[in-house]
Design an enzyme around this catalytic site. Structure first.
Site: not given
Ligand code: UT7
Length: 357
Positions: A114, A254, A284
């Site tokens: 990115c 970004h 993204n």
């Molecule tokens: O471009 C540069 C590189 N990329 C980034 O900068 C991305 C950086 N990371 C993020 O933006 C965030 O960490 C995410 C959007 C990827 C995830 O958000 P989060 O608040 O960190 O969620 P999480 O990974 O802690 O997941 C929370 C819950 C999980 O369920 P449990 O384990 O708490 O039951 C996931 O399984 O949300 C669940 N989950 C979803 N639920 C519905 C993960 N993806 C999804 C989804 N829909 N698409």
């Protein structure tokens, strides 16, 4: 030797197919509510069959050349920032160079995920200010949809396709790119990667079977580092430009996650109304996100001549960086008009004079 490098043309292309959060609800176990509240994304663009990173890039490039009123054959360098090239090689920049007819230009890709657009911009600026070249076409382009596992809800809802381009030219005027800072930390590479398909894990039936040609990401870890790194790089780039945060008129970060963008602004104590956000419509798009945002900021009047602009990015690698520039806008006055432009203007004057009032 030129004093400065300035953006004189800009353009973008986004595939016409829109994939909404509602569309994703039909593919994976997710919801519009989760995606919107956790990321800010409402929809993203998906490349059509036959569209590739280079074809998206070429369309953005042509728009940028038109804006700069520069002919492709006068370009000296084409750099494409991308993590989703058409091939491992030849470079996507070579495909674009051929497609647009930039017959005299050198061409290579930059892969800093990115942060690729800011990295490519830094190279172009360095080569222009050193006197090595007078102009460059800098592109950020991605078809990340081709690298997504559409069964993995933790990644497939986040990314989208698109391309953005900028023409960077030499000028003796006191405008243009004032600073660029780049950083990397390869020890964290495994937190965001495409594990297979390279020399370490060449494509095999086994790697395909195990889905190792798709993007894998430890989102939470990436999130934490992104906010701090982007804020640090922003401060560094602003200081390098001899400015303070109060001097910045617009931040174009970004677009990875609205919570990351808000986190960076909060950490910097930077007013959110001066932050450009379009993640809701594109998701993204990695290397393409900043140049697409530049185009939309300009088109909506958020980017005006004389504005001090901060670009800042974070991505896989890890890589992060920032750039401060003074926006110039239209190319007039930066570069002497070409003989063709001069002839066109003479013709316009003649037509104006003979036209009955
Ligand atoms: O471009 C540069 C590189 N990329 C980034 O900068 C991305 C950086 N990371 C993020 O933006 C965030 O960490 C995410 C959007 C990827 C995830 O958000 P989060 O608040 O960190 O969620 P999480 O990974 O802690 O997941 C929370 C819950 C999980 O369920 P449990 O384990 O708490 O039951 C996931 O399984 O949300 C669940 N989950 C979803 N639920 C519905 C993960 N993806 C999804 C989804 N829909 N698409």
């Amino acid at each position: 030797m030129a004093k400065n490098a300035v953006i004189t043309g800009w353009g973008y292309y986004a595939p016409s197919r829109v994939m909404t959060n509602a569309d994703l609800e039909k593919i994976v176990d997710t919801s519009d509510e989760w995606i919107t509240s956790r990321t800010g994304i409402k929809e993203r663009r998906i490349a059509a069959e036959g569209e590739t990173t280079s074809s998206l890039a070429a369309r953005a490039a042509r728009a940028a050349l038109d804006k700069a009123r520069l002919r492709a054959q006068d370009l000296q360098l084409v750099i494409v920032g991308t993590a989703s090239p058409d091939y491992l090689f030849p470079a996507t920049a070579c495909l674009v160079q051929s497609e647009i007819g930039a017959t005299k230009a050198g061409a290579f890709d930059v892969e800093a995920a990115c942060t690729s657009f800011i990295s490519a911009l830094a190279i172009a600026r360095g080569m222009i200010v050193s006197g090595a070249i007078d102009n460059a076409l800098v592109i950020g382009a991605e078809t990340l949809s081709r690298l997504l596992n559409w069964k993995d809800r933790t990644t497939c809802v986040l990314f989208g396709d698109g391309a953005g381009a900028a023409i960077v030219e030499a000028t003796n005027a006191s405008v243009g790119i004032e600073s660029t800072v780049l950083h990397g930390d390869g020890s964290k590479g495994e937190l965001l990667m495409v594990p297979a398909g390279g020399s370490k894990l060449p494509a095999s039936a086994d790697t395909v079977e195990r889905g190792m040609h798709f993007i894998s990401m430890a989102g939470g870890e990436v999130f934490k580092l992104a906010v701090k790194s982007m804020a640090d790089a922003a401060e560094e780039a602003i200081a390098d430009a001899g400015l303070t945060l109060d001097d910045i008129d617009l931040m174009i970060p970004h677009q990875a996650n609205i919570r990351i963008i808000d986190g960076v602004a909060k950490r910097l104590r930077f007013p959110s109304e001066k932050v450009f956000v379009n993640i809701q419509r594109y998701g993204n798009t990695s290397a393409a996100s900043i140049p697409i945002a530049i185009c939309e900021a300009e088109a909506t009047g958020r980017l005006r001549q004389g504005d001090k602009v901060l670009l800042v990015a974070f991505g896989g690698g890890f890589t992060w960086g920032a750039s401060v520039l003074e926006w110039y806008g239209a190319h007039d006055g930066i570069r002497p008009p070409s003989p063709l432009e001069r002839a066109g203007r003479v013709l316009e004057d003649v037509v104006e004079r003979v036209r009955p009032s």
